[in-house]
Design a protein around this motif. Structure first.
Motif: not given
Ligand SMILES: Nc1ncnc2c1ncn2[C@@H]1O[C@H](COP(=O)(O)OP(=O)(O)OP(=O)(O)O)[C@@H](O)[C@H]1O
Length: 285
Positions: A48, A51, A72-79, A91, A238
Motif C-alpha cells: 500500500y 507499506h 494478529p490484527s494488521g498482519c495482512g489476512k484481509s489483504t 485501493v 480471529h
Molecule cells: N486501504 C489501505 N491503505 C493503506 N494501508 C492499508 C489499507 N488496508 C490495509 N492496510 C494496511 O495493511 C496492513 C494489513 O492490513 P489487513 O487489513 O490486511 O490486516 P488484517 O490482518 O486483516 O487485520 P484485522 O485482523 O485487524 O482485520 C495493515 O498494516 C493495514 O494498516
C-alpha cells in the motif's frame, strides 16, 4: 499402496492425500487421491504505497477444503483474501508482484478478466451486507446481471441457493419482504445464498461470524462444513477455536508473512514455529 490419477487434473499443483477405504479399515491397504489446487500463490508481494503489507506469500490452497487464515490484527489476512478476487485493486495505491494462480492461470495477468474471476470467486464479508431489497431480489440479483430473466429459472435458483445456505425454511414464506427485516445471522446466510446463486467455485469469507451471536455463529460454521463438499472455502478468522473447529488447513500470518501453513490439527497440536505456538497459546495478538 495404490495411487489414483485424477483425470480432471486442472493444474500441475498436486497434493497426495491418504483417504480411508473399506480395505484400509480391514488393514489391507490405503488409496492415495490427488487434490487439485484452486489458488496457488507464488512469491506474492503487495504494497500500500510504501507499506509492504504482504511479503513473499507462497500458499497452495486445495479444492473442497476449508482453509483458515489466522494471525494478529494488521498482519495482512484481509489483504490476502481481497487479493484473491482482486478486490484489493480498488485501493489506488496498491502495487503487487509475484503470482496468484487460480486453477492454473495467473489472475494478476492484465489479460485476466476481473469480472470472470468474480463469478468464480464469491465473497462474504464481516458485516452482513444484504441489498435494501426483498429476500428474493437479493438472491436473484447476480443471476439477473448475468442475463437470466426467466421467472421459473430464477425461482429455482433462489430456492436452491437459499436451501444451500440453510435458510430456506426460515424465509420461504416471506421472500418478498425486505432482507433488512431479518436477524443478523439470517442476513449473513442470505449473503451466503446470494454468493451461491452465481454458482462460484471458491467462497472467500472475511470474518463472517464476528458480528453474530453464538447461535448464529454455530449455524454459519455448520453451513461452512456442508458447503465444502461442493466449494472451496477460504476463511479469515480471529477466532482460533473456530479455525480449529471448521478448517482442514490453517495458515498463520504475522507481519505480512506466512509463518506456517499446515493441516489444522498439526498447527494447533504440534506447530513447528515458536511464533505459531506463542500465538495459538495466546501469548500475543
Ligand atoms: N486501504 C489501505 N491503505 C493503506 N494501508 C492499508 C489499507 N488496508 C490495509 N492496510 C494496511 O495493511 C496492513 C494489513 O492490513 P489487513 O487489513 O490486511 O490486516 P488484517 O490482518 O486483516 O487485520 P484485522 O485482523 O485487524 O482485520 C495493515 O498494516 C493495514 O494498516
Amino acid at each position: 499402496m495404490v495411487e489414483l490419477k485424477n483425470v480432471n487434473n486442472k493444474t500441475n499443483n498436486k497434493e497426495t492425500v491418504k483417504i480411508k477405504t473399506p480395505s484400509q479399515l480391514v488393514g489391507e491397504s490405503s488409496i492415495l487421491v490427488e487434490k487439485n489446487s484452486v489458488f496457488n500463490t507464488k512469491n506474492f508481494n503487495l504494497w500500500y504505497g510504501d507499506h509492504h503489507a504482504l511479503k513473499d506469500i507462497n500458499l497452495d490452497i486445495k479444492e473442497n477444503e476449508v482453509t483458515a487464515i489466522i494471525g494478529p490484527s494488521g498482519c495482512g489476512k484481509s489483504t490476502y483474501i481481497k487479493a484473491l478476487n482482486r478486490m484489493v485493486e480498488l485501493v489506488p495505491i496498491v502495487k503487487t508482484a509475484g503470482e496468484i494462480n487460480y486453477r492454473g492461470r495467473n489472475i494478476l495477468d492484465t489479460s485476466y478478466e476481473v469480472e470472470e474471476l468474480r463469478t468464480r470467486v464469491g465473497m462474504v464479508f464481516q458485516k452482513p451486507n444484504p441489498f435494501p431489497k426483498s429476500i428474493y431480489d437479493n438472491i436473484a440479483y447476480g443471476p439477473r446481471i448475468h442475463g437470466i430473466k426467466n421467472k421459473k429459472i430464477l425461482d429455482e435458483i433462489v430456492e436452491k441457493s437459499l436451501r444451500g445456505a440453510a435458510i430456506w425454511d426460515e424465509v420461504k414464506d416471506r421472500l418478498n419482504q425486505n432482507a433488512f427485516g431479518l436477524s443478523g445471522g439470517q442476513q449473513q446466510r442470505i449473503c451466503i445464498a446470494r454468493c451461491l446463486a452465481i454458482e462460484p467455485d471458491v467462497i472467500l469469507m472475511d470474518e463472517p461470524t464476528s458480528a453474530l451471536d453464538p447461535i448464529s455463529t454455530l449455524k454459519v460454521e455448520e453451513l461452512v462444513q456442508e458447503l465444502k463438499d461442493n466449494y472451496s472455502i477460504i476463511i479469515v478468522t480471529h477466532n482460533m477455536q473456530q479455525a480449529a473447529r471448521i478448517s482442514d488447513k490453517t495458515a498463520f500470518f504475522l507481519n505480512g508473512e506466512v509463518v506456517e501453513f499446515d493441516q489444522t490439527d498439526k498447527i494447533f497440536s504440534t506447530p513447528k514455529d515458536q511464533r505459531t505456538e506463542d500465538y495459538i497459546s495466546g501469548r500475543f495478538g
